[in-house]
Design a protein around this motif. Structure first.
Motif, PDB file in Angstrom:
ATOM      1  N   VAL A 175       0.905  -1.367   0.007  1.00  0.00           N
ATOM      2  CA  VAL A 175       0.017   0.028  -0.030  1.00  0.00           C
ATOM      3  C   VAL A 175       0.865   1.220  -0.009  1.00  0.00           C
ATOM      4  O   VAL A 175       0.693   2.108  -0.608  1.00  0.00           O
ATOM      5  CB  VAL A 175      -0.974   0.021   1.262  1.00  0.00           C
ATOM      6  N   ILE A 176       1.997   1.342   0.858  1.00  0.00           N
ATOM      7  CA  ILE A 176       3.068   2.603   1.103  1.00  0.00           C
ATOM      8  C   ILE A 176       3.496   2.625  -0.454  1.00  0.00           C
ATOM      9  O   ILE A 176       3.546   3.881  -0.868  1.00  0.00           O
ATOM     10  CB  ILE A 176       3.703   2.112   2.226  1.00  0.00           C
ATOM     11  N   LEU A 177       4.088   1.602  -0.969  1.00  0.00           N
ATOM     12  CA  LEU A 177       4.865   1.745  -1.945  1.00  0.00           C
ATOM     13  C   LEU A 177       4.129   2.160  -3.389  1.00  0.00           C
ATOM     14  O   LEU A 177       4.589   3.126  -3.967  1.00  0.00           O
ATOM     15  CB  LEU A 177       5.732   0.654  -2.454  1.00  0.00           C
ATOM     16  N   PHE A 178       3.024   1.549  -3.649  1.00  0.00           N
ATOM     17  CA  PHE A 178       2.057   1.750  -4.856  1.00  0.00           C
ATOM     18  C   PHE A 178       1.083   2.636  -4.862  1.00  0.00           C
ATOM     19  O   PHE A 178       0.821   3.734  -5.502  1.00  0.00           O
ATOM     20  CB  PHE A 178       1.852   0.468  -5.465  1.00  0.00           C
ATOM     21  N   PHE A 179      -0.087   2.359  -3.721  1.00  0.00           N
ATOM     22  CA  PHE A 179      -1.160   2.997  -3.629  1.00  0.00           C
ATOM     23  C   PHE A 179      -0.786   4.644  -3.211  1.00  0.00           C
ATOM     24  O   PHE A 179      -1.281   5.446  -3.481  1.00  0.00           O
ATOM     25  CB  PHE A 179      -2.098   2.389  -2.586  1.00  0.00           C
ATOM     26  N   MET A 180       0.377   4.589  -2.142  1.00  0.00           N
ATOM     27  CA  MET A 180       0.472   5.852  -1.647  1.00  0.00           C
ATOM     28  C   MET A 180       1.840   6.563  -2.324  1.00  0.00           C
ATOM     29  O   MET A 180       2.336   7.591  -1.879  1.00  0.00           O
ATOM     30  CB  MET A 180       0.928   5.850  -0.201  1.00  0.00           C
ATOM     31  N   HIS A 181       2.168   5.831  -3.695  1.00  0.00           N
ATOM     32  CA  HIS A 181       3.294   6.387  -4.572  1.00  0.00           C
ATOM     33  C   HIS A 181       4.452   6.589  -3.963  1.00  0.00           C
ATOM     34  O   HIS A 181       5.253   7.716  -4.491  1.00  0.00           O
ATOM     35  CB  HIS A 181       2.594   7.981  -5.107  1.00  0.00           C
ATOM     36  N   VAL A 182       4.796   6.231  -2.587  1.00  0.00           N
ATOM     37  CA  VAL A 182       6.142   6.420  -2.146  1.00  0.00           C
ATOM     38  C   VAL A 182       7.308   6.202  -3.002  1.00  0.00           C
ATOM     39  O   VAL A 182       8.194   6.713  -3.137  1.00  0.00           O
ATOM     40  CB  VAL A 182       6.308   5.890  -0.611  1.00  0.00           C
ATOM     41  N   ARG A 183       7.048   5.031  -3.917  1.00  0.00           N
ATOM     42  CA  ARG A 183       8.090   4.437  -4.835  1.00  0.00           C
ATOM     43  C   ARG A 183       8.608   5.746  -5.838  1.00  0.00           C
ATOM     44  O   ARG A 183       9.769   5.528  -6.133  1.00  0.00           O
ATOM     45  CB  ARG A 183       7.404   3.170  -5.570  1.00  0.00           C
ATOM     46  N   TRP A 184       7.733   6.501  -6.092  1.00  0.00           N
ATOM     47  CA  TRP A 184       8.174   7.647  -7.027  1.00  0.00           C
ATOM     48  C   TRP A 184       8.376   8.981  -6.210  1.00  0.00           C
ATOM     49  O   TRP A 184       8.392   9.944  -6.833  1.00  0.00           O
ATOM     50  CB  TRP A 184       7.123   7.683  -8.070  1.00  0.00           C
ATOM     51  N   SER A 185       8.197   8.853  -4.812  1.00  0.00           N
ATOM     52  CA  SER A 185       8.251  10.245  -4.282  1.00  0.00           C
ATOM     53  C   SER A 185       9.435  10.695  -4.026  1.00  0.00           C
ATOM     54  O   SER A 185      10.577  10.005  -4.370  1.00  0.00           O
ATOM     55  CB  SER A 185       7.771   9.929  -2.827  1.00  0.00           C
ATOM     56  N   SER A 186       9.911  11.835  -3.531  1.00  0.00           N
ATOM     57  CA  SER A 186      11.408  12.626  -3.548  1.00  0.00           C
ATOM     58  C   SER A 186      11.942  11.698  -2.323  1.00  0.00           C
ATOM     59  O   SER A 186      11.235  11.175  -1.523  1.00  0.00           O
ATOM     60  CB  SER A 186      11.153  13.869  -3.166  1.00  0.00           C
ATOM     61  N   ARG A 187      13.219  11.724  -2.373  1.00  0.00           N
ATOM     62  CA  ARG A 187      14.198  11.180  -1.234  1.00  0.00           C
ATOM     63  C   ARG A 187      13.825  11.604   0.154  1.00  0.00           C
ATOM     64  O   ARG A 187      13.757  10.962   0.998  1.00  0.00           O
ATOM     65  CB  ARG A 187      15.444  11.323  -1.447  1.00  0.00           C
ATOM     66  N   LEU A 188      13.333  12.885   0.257  1.00  0.00           N
ATOM     67  CA  LEU A 188      12.988  13.412   1.480  1.00  0.00           C
ATOM     68  C   LEU A 188      12.013  12.845   2.053  1.00  0.00           C
ATOM     69  O   LEU A 188      11.918  12.633   3.198  1.00  0.00           O
ATOM     70  CB  LEU A 188      12.976  15.160   1.190  1.00  0.00           C
ATOM     71  N   THR A 189      10.767  12.721   1.179  1.00  0.00           N
ATOM     72  CA  THR A 189       9.612  12.011   1.715  1.00  0.00           C
ATOM     73  C   THR A 189      10.123  10.491   2.129  1.00  0.00           C
ATOM     74  O   THR A 189       9.318  10.077   3.293  1.00  0.00           O
ATOM     75  CB  THR A 189       8.547  12.014   0.382  1.00  0.00           C
ATOM     76  N   TRP A 190      10.573   9.911   1.188  1.00  0.00           N
ATOM     77  CA  TRP A 190      11.327   8.371   1.740  1.00  0.00           C
ATOM     78  C   TRP A 190      11.942   8.268   3.232  1.00  0.00           C
ATOM     79  O   TRP A 190      11.149   7.781   4.192  1.00  0.00           O
ATOM     80  CB  TRP A 190      12.393   8.062   0.980  1.00  0.00           C
ATOM     81  N   VAL A 191      12.493   9.772   3.246  1.00  0.00           N
ATOM     82  CA  VAL A 191      13.222   9.665   4.862  1.00  0.00           C
ATOM     83  C   VAL A 191      12.163   9.969   6.023  1.00  0.00           C
ATOM     84  O   VAL A 191      12.026   9.209   7.081  1.00  0.00           O
ATOM     85  CB  VAL A 191      14.423  10.681   4.603  1.00  0.00           C
ATOM     86  N   VAL A 192      11.510  10.820   5.480  1.00  0.00           N
ATOM     87  CA  VAL A 192      10.243  11.159   6.698  1.00  0.00           C
ATOM     88  C   VAL A 192       9.255   9.879   6.816  1.00  0.00           C
ATOM     89  O   VAL A 192       8.958   9.716   8.156  1.00  0.00           O
ATOM     90  CB  VAL A 192       9.364  12.416   6.250  1.00  0.00           C
ATOM     91  N   ALA A 193       8.834   9.401   5.857  1.00  0.00           N
ATOM     92  CA  ALA A 193       7.880   8.185   5.931  1.00  0.00           C
ATOM     93  C   ALA A 193       8.579   7.078   6.717  1.00  0.00           C
ATOM     94  O   ALA A 193       8.222   6.525   7.633  1.00  0.00           O
ATOM     95  CB  ALA A 193       7.535   7.553   4.416  1.00  0.00           C
ATOM     96  N   MET A 194       9.821   6.738   6.491  1.00  0.00           N
ATOM     97  CA  MET A 194      10.783   5.663   7.117  1.00  0.00           C
ATOM     98  C   MET A 194      11.058   6.128   8.594  1.00  0.00           C
ATOM     99  O   MET A 194      10.985   5.366   9.455  1.00  0.00           O
ATOM    100  CB  MET A 194      12.175   5.307   6.321  1.00  0.00           C
ATOM    101  N   SER A 195      11.140   7.514   8.984  1.00  0.00           N
ATOM    102  CA  SER A 195      11.162   8.032  10.405  1.00  0.00           C
ATOM    103  C   SER A 195      10.077   7.303  11.182  1.00  0.00           C
ATOM    104  O   SER A 195      10.727   6.916  12.369  1.00  0.00           O
ATOM    105  CB  SER A 195      11.488   9.296  10.544  1.00  0.00           C
ATOM    106  N   GLY A 196       8.832   7.430  10.738  1.00  0.00           N
ATOM    107  CA  GLY A 196       7.774   6.962  11.325  1.00  0.00           C
ATOM    108  C   GLY A 196       7.833   5.274  12.054  1.00  0.00           C
ATOM    109  O   GLY A 196       7.831   5.129  13.024  1.00  0.00           O
ATOM    110  N   PHE A 197       8.379   4.582  10.859  1.00  0.00           N
ATOM    111  CA  PHE A 197       8.593   3.022  11.105  1.00  0.00           C
ATOM    112  C   PHE A 197       9.629   3.027  11.983  1.00  0.00           C
ATOM    113  O   PHE A 197       9.891   2.053  12.571  1.00  0.00           O
ATOM    114  CB  PHE A 197       8.347   2.615   9.611  1.00  0.00           C
TER     115      PHE A 197
END
Lengths: 102, 248
Positions: free
Chosen positions: A56-78
């Protein structure tokens, strides 16, 4: 186009494939709950749930195509969740090894 | 009388702020005509959508912490009462839980397709149709949740003075149902808020506000909707499926 702004647009087939995987995951979760695997039951259902959440996170929430900064912030939660459950893992595992504090 | 300039030198000597704005505005509007939805503090539409997405993710990280605390409480109490939790979970209806899981996954699909329809500048009708489908599925989820909650009230499974448990572990069962109502209740509140957001987004789509150049609100609302779906993906097995259903 005048503004030259193009985000990645995934084909509908990708969404249907991810959807199919999520439905299969749900069926597997219910099926696995009916088999007695002892403590492994928890491991299996959480592995399936984590796989579904990742899809869901990678494909429905488009994180796969998001900026590196979004990756870092999303991963910080987990990463924070990992810290939380590491601390609780310490609490739960007290006394498993002889000699450790109870 | 002392001179005011002595106390507030800046007031006298600084040129008025309006003059600066006048200097900026012509360059912004004449040399670089831009999309009407582009706000002035962003360079371009790509930067604007990146900033909005990032902001939404920062909010979702706080949501992860919010729900994470409840999952931690669940883990601690379940570790203390493994048999009691299994016995209590056994009384939840797996069929309703599984149907609701499927309903939410389908709603996530329609949400993703709503975002996509805006990304490809689909007609307003198509965009609204996907958003309405998402809302109908969200309402279905809440309806099934209401049926389940009614059943718990009828069978005195709501923690409090009227809680009754006929099994071997009444106290852990009450803790389990406290967590059940806290976690699914908080999740249901998120669903209700999601329905409110979707009605606003649906109205905006109906007014033809989204196209391939500007679809940030529907994208960001989608992130929220998918997050609420992910929470349920974990709630379903942890609450409904730990009851040792192989013993039947």
């Amino acid at each position: 186009m005048a503004h030259g702004f193009h985000q990645h647009v995934a084909p509908p087939s990708m969404y249907y494939k991810v959807f199919g995987a999520l439905i299969i995951g749900t069926i597997l979760t219910v099926a696995a709950a009916k088999v007695d695997m002892g403590p492994l039951n928890n491991v299996v259902m959480l592995l399936i749930a984590c796989t579904k959440a990742t899809l869901v996170i990678l494909f429905f929430m488009h994180v796969r195509w998001s900026s590196r900064l979004t990756w870092v912030v999303a991963m910080s939660g987990f990463f924070w969740l990992l810290l939380l459950f590491t601390v609780i893992g310490d609490y739960i595992s007290r006394g498993w090894v002889p000699g450790t504090l109870r | 009388m002392p001179d005011h300039a002595e106390h507030f030198p800046g007031r006298i000597h600084q040129p008025p702020l309006v003059a600066n704005l006048d200097a900026i505005q012509p360059r912004d509007h004449v040399e670089h005509p831009h999309h009407p939805k582009l706000q002035h503090h962003f360079d371009d539409m790509a930067q604007q959508v990146d900033a909005s997405t990032l902001g939404m993710w920062v909010f979702l990280v706080t949501e992860i912490m919010f729900f994470g605390g409840l999952f931690a409480a669940y883990l601690v109490y379940r570790h203390a009462n493994p048999e009691g939790f299994a016995e209590a979970s056994h009384h939840l209806n797996v069929t309703w839980g599984a149907i609701n899981t499927i309903v939410l996954i389908v709603s996530s699909l329609t949400m993703a397709l709503a975002v996509r329809s805006a990304q490809v500048s689909a007609p307003a009708k198509t965009q609204v149709a996907w958003i309405v489908a998402t809302m109908v599925l969200g309402a279905t989820f809440l309806g099934i949740k209401a049926i389940e909650y009614t059943d718990k009230f009828r069978h005195n499974l709501v923690p409090g003075p009227n809680f009754q448990w006929t099994g071997k572990h009444p106290q852990p069962a009450e803790i389990f149902y406290s967590l059940y109502f806290c976690m699914t209740g908080l999740h249901a509140i998120h669903m209700i808020i999601g329905l409110g957001i979707m009605s606003v987004i649906g109205t905006m789509a109906w007014r033809r506000q989204f196209d391939s150049e500007y679809y940030t609100p529907v994208e960001v609302a989608g992130l929220y909707w998918h997050f609420v779906d992910i929470v349920w993906i974990f709630l379903f097995p942890l609450l409904y499926l730990i009851g040792g259903h192989f013993t039947e």
